[in-house]
Design a protein around this motif. Structure first.
Motif, PDB file in Angstrom:
ATOM      1  N   ARG A 256      32.864  57.861  91.310  1.00 28.10           N
ATOM      2  CA  ARG A 256      32.172  57.665  90.026  1.00 28.10           C
ATOM      3  C   ARG A 256      33.020  56.826  89.080  1.00 28.10           C
ATOM      4  O   ARG A 256      32.488  55.959  88.364  1.00 28.10           O
ATOM      5  CB  ARG A 256      31.819  59.019  89.405  1.00 28.10           C
ATOM      6  CG  ARG A 256      30.628  59.693  90.086  1.00 28.10           C
ATOM      7  CD  ARG A 256      30.170  60.919  89.330  1.00 28.10           C
ATOM      8  NE  ARG A 256      31.144  61.995  89.381  1.00 28.10           N
ATOM      9  CZ  ARG A 256      31.231  62.883  90.370  1.00 28.10           C
ATOM     10  NH1 ARG A 256      30.396  62.813  91.391  1.00 28.10           N
ATOM     11  NH2 ARG A 256      32.132  63.838  90.341  1.00 28.10           N
TER      12      ARG A 256
ATOM     13  N   GLU B 249      31.924  53.243  87.543  1.00 33.28           N
ATOM     14  CA  GLU B 249      31.911  52.996  86.094  1.00 33.28           C
ATOM     15  C   GLU B 249      32.684  51.724  85.756  1.00 33.28           C
ATOM     16  O   GLU B 249      32.288  50.961  84.873  1.00 33.28           O
ATOM     17  CB  GLU B 249      32.491  54.202  85.354  1.00 33.28           C
ATOM     18  CG  GLU B 249      31.550  55.400  85.353  1.00 33.28           C
ATOM     19  CD  GLU B 249      32.231  56.692  84.906  1.00 33.28           C
ATOM     20  OE1 GLU B 249      33.462  56.646  84.638  1.00 33.28           O
ATOM     21  OE2 GLU B 249      31.545  57.730  84.832  1.00 33.28           O
TER      22      GLU B 249
ATOM     23  N   VAL C 246      25.253  56.134  86.935  1.00 28.43           N
ATOM     24  CA  VAL C 246      26.060  55.033  86.408  1.00 28.43           C
ATOM     25  C   VAL C 246      25.248  53.748  86.271  1.00 28.43           C
ATOM     26  O   VAL C 246      25.352  53.041  85.262  1.00 28.43           O
ATOM     27  CB  VAL C 246      27.288  54.796  87.311  1.00 28.43           C
ATOM     28  CG1 VAL C 246      28.111  53.624  86.802  1.00 28.43           C
ATOM     29  CG2 VAL C 246      28.141  56.051  87.400  1.00 28.43           C
TER      30      VAL C 246
END
Length: 255
Positions: free
Chosen positions: A159, A163, A191
């Motif tokens: 993640r 990002e 995201v």
């Protein structure tokens, strides 16, 4: 007047340096191998392969008898010096991975680095590339793109990486494992939101498939029987409209 390059196996070991060839091999369809790649593999003194069993099957299919040694992520740094020494001695060494182009998210870079440092000739024999094949069929912008290799296997690290990549204006291309693809698409829903993506699987093979849409739409379309085979994700970049909305939101917050 034209001058032909002498074949690797007849090149005399008289102190003249040979060449390190980086040979692209098929990513699924054997018909994609080039005539030049086959010639180089046939003439090389040595073939350094990510998986010797896999490469021997490929060579046997095309009737090529070659000396093959292993070169994978666990031994390539140790083996780089000996391969470069053979090139310096006048031999031609062909480097291949299981599929696609050596050194692109695959073994090869340490050997190339050592060869360049030693001043020996390094030559690319271009051919199949999962990165380019997926980008071409994605339907997303191709004028500028970022290849980010494999995503981290663990959720939190994946993640964070997504990002970071979400800030890129360019189209992003990444590799993902079939057994992690659903978790990855779930992270992308958070995201990437409604930005367009494409999931390409089994490229160049009989069951090649490309799913396009938002991460949510792609995840909903991904059937259980499709969660296998090589997978490439192509992710739409940060758009001008998104950047404009973010600037307006920042201005409003400052006010």
């Amino acid at each position: 007047m034209t001058h032909e390059r002498p074949s690797g196996r007849t090149h005399p070991l008289d102190g003249r340096p040979g060449t390190l060839f980086l040979v692209a091999t098929p990513i699924g369809n054997l018909e994609d191998v080039s005539a030049r790649a086959l010639r180089v593999l046939r003439e090389a003194n040595l073939v350094a392969a990510e998986d010797t069993r896999h490469t021997r099957r490929l060579l046997a299919h095309f009737g090529i008898a070659a000396q093959v040694v292993s070169l994978h992520e666990h031994n390539e740094r140790a083996r780089a010096a000996s391969l470069v020494e053979r090139v310096q001695a006048g031999e031609n060494v062909a480097l291949v991975t299981d599929a696609g182009s050596p050194g692109i998210a695959d073994p090869g870079y340490p050997v190339v680095r050592a060869a360049v440092a030693a001043g020996v000739r390094v030559e690319s024999i271009p051919g199949p590339s999962a990165v380019i094949a997926a980008l071409q069929v994605s339907g997303l912008p191709t004028d500028a793109f970022l290849f980010a290799g494999f995503l981290p296997p663990r959720g939190a690290a994946r993640r964070r990486r997504l990002e970071e990549l979400a800030l890129q204006r360019e189209t992003v291309v990444v590799f993902e494992s079939p057994h992690r693809i659903e978790a990855c698409l779930t992270d992308l829903e958070t995201v990437w939101a409604e930005r367009p993506i494409a999931l390409a699987r089994e490229l160049t093979k009989l069951h090649e498939q490309v799913l396009r849409g938002s991460a949510r739409e792609v995840r909903a379309a991904l059937r259980a029987e499709w969660k296998r085979g090589e997978m490439v994700l192509v992710l739409g970049g940060r758009t001008r409209a998104e950047r404009g909305r973010e600037r307006r939101a920042d201005s409003g917050a400052d006010a």
